[in-house]
Design an enzyme around this catalytic site. Structure first.
Site, short mmCIF file in Angstrom:
data_model
loop_
_atom_site.label_atom_id
_atom_site.label_comp_id
_atom_site.label_asym_id
_atom_site.label_seq_id
_atom_site.Cartn_x
_atom_site.Cartn_y
_atom_site.Cartn_z
N HIS A 263 5.35 -6.47 -10.74
CA HIS A 263 5.30 -6.12 -9.33
C HIS A 263 4.46 -7.09 -8.51
CE1 HIS A 263 5.59 -3.39 -5.92
NE2 HIS A 263 4.27 -3.48 -5.75
N GLY B 248 0.83 -1.20 0.00
CA GLY B 248 0.00 0.00 0.00
C GLY B 248 0.87 1.26 0.00
N SER C 54 6.62 -4.49 -1.50
CA SER C 54 6.23 -3.14 -1.90
C SER C 54 6.32 -2.23 -0.67
CB SER C 54 4.83 -3.17 -2.52
OG SER C 54 4.54 -1.98 -3.20
N TRP C 55 5.24 -1.51 -0.32
CA TRP C 55 5.27 -0.72 0.91
C TRP C 55 5.59 -1.62 2.11
CZ3 TRP C 55 5.74 3.35 3.83
CH2 TRP C 55 5.19 3.36 5.13
N ASP D 108 9.36 -4.58 -12.97
CA ASP D 108 8.46 -3.98 -11.99
C ASP D 108 8.30 -2.50 -12.33
OD1 ASP D 108 7.22 -2.90 -9.72
OD2 ASP D 108 8.21 -4.31 -8.38
#
Length: 320
Positions: free
Chosen positions: A296, A42, A109-110, A265
């Site tokens: 991704h 996120g 990711s986040w 990505d």
């Protein structure tokens, strides 16, 4: 290698924390297995059922946590008392509630950002670190994502995204989205959250998906919390000083570290995974570097396969 079969939690709960937030967590797999803490992406995505399926349920005690304002945590979409430091302390408190000290930190990711931040803040808690789709929270990464870098590869998606912003506000596209989501009408908030989430949905996979599929996937996800919380965190520089993670790589414990990165990505380009690898190696860490033919999304076949291989390899290292 496919995901492991679907499983349900054997234990769920909520942890009331400061600022009126109540954080959802769940445990899956083997109660006596090696603990792994899952850091979702996120900001704002929340955990989903496939996140459980990256880990062999016979080997792992799998702990999934929905961060503040996300998923099943309440209040939903709340940005008050919501910073990177808050999220790290929430995880620390839930680990103590579950009587877990050391655990594998797994983030994508986040989630890779937060896992690294957590390892810097609480190094004694990490027994290993597995990261996917590295995001360092830098201005350079955000500029690539929200100032047209992806327009070279996804021109239609970029054109639609940009059309939401008046020409005289295009020097700060993300700031304009955040403004509309934080001060606009309910309809505006939903529309801008949807358009931001939809734009990113276009970028996730190695194989292109149809506009209809993008719309469906966006609607099925927590697009309201994703849109608002991403914009909120990103306009606030993820509540970290520029370069914080790389500057503090030496504070990350000397434990097994694996980086799994999609070569193509378009959300978190491989350059930043490489920068992290170099910073870790320069501070004496040994890093397993896995660059694969993927985008991704954790569901891209090569990425999924390598992540599962790495979780099994790390488990063998820790339990031999």
């Amino acid at each position: 290698m496919d995901f492991y079969p679907p499983i349900e939690p054997y234990h769920t709960g909520f942890k009331l924390v400061d600022g009126g937030h109540s954080i959802y967590y769940e445990e899956c797999g083997n109660p006596d297995g090696y603990p792994v803490i899952y850091f979702h992406g996120g900001p704002g995505v929340g955990c989903d059922k496939n996140d459980r399926r990256l880990f062999d349920p016979a080997k792992w005690r799998i702990v999934l946590i929905d961060q503040r304002g996300c998923g099943r945590s309440v209040p939903y979409g709340c940005i008050e008392n919501n910073t990177t430091e808050h999220l790290a302390w929430d995880i620390w408190n839930i680990k103590r509630r579950l009587n877990i000290r050391k655990a594998v930190l797994f983030g994508g990711s986040w989630g890779s950002t937060l896992a690294l931040y957590y390892a810097i803040r609480f190094p004694e808690d990490a027994s290993a670190i597995i990261l996917r789709g590295i995001f360092l929270g830098s201005k350079e990464e955000l500029d690539f994502l929200y100032k047209g870098g992806n327009g070279l590869f996804y021109p239609e998606a970029w054109e639609r995204f940009l059309a939401n912003v008046p020409e005289d506000r295009r020097d700060d596209i993300l700031g304009y989205f955040y403004e509309r989501m934080s001060t606009g009408t309910t309809e505006e908030r939903r529309r801008f959250a949807f358009e931001l989430s939809r734009f990113e949905e276009n970028l996730l996979h190695l194989e292109p998906v149809s506009p209809e599929e993008v719309d469906r996937e966006t609607q099925d996800a927590h697009f309201e919390s994703i849109g608002l919380l991403e914009a909120y965190y990103f306009v606030n520089n993820c509540f970290m000083e520029e370069g914080f993670l790389l500057k503090n790589a030496g504070h990350i414990p000397k434990v097994p570290i694996s980086i799994v990165q999609g070569q193509y990505d378009m959300v978190c380009p491989p350059l930043y995974a490489y920068k992290l690898r170099r910073a870790l190696e320069q501070t004496g860490h040994e890093v397993a570097w896995n660059l694969v033919l993927a985008g991704h999304s954790k569901s891209d076949p090569a990425l999924k396969t390598k992540l599962i291989e790495e979780t099994n390899r790390i488990h063998s290292l820790l339990t031999r």
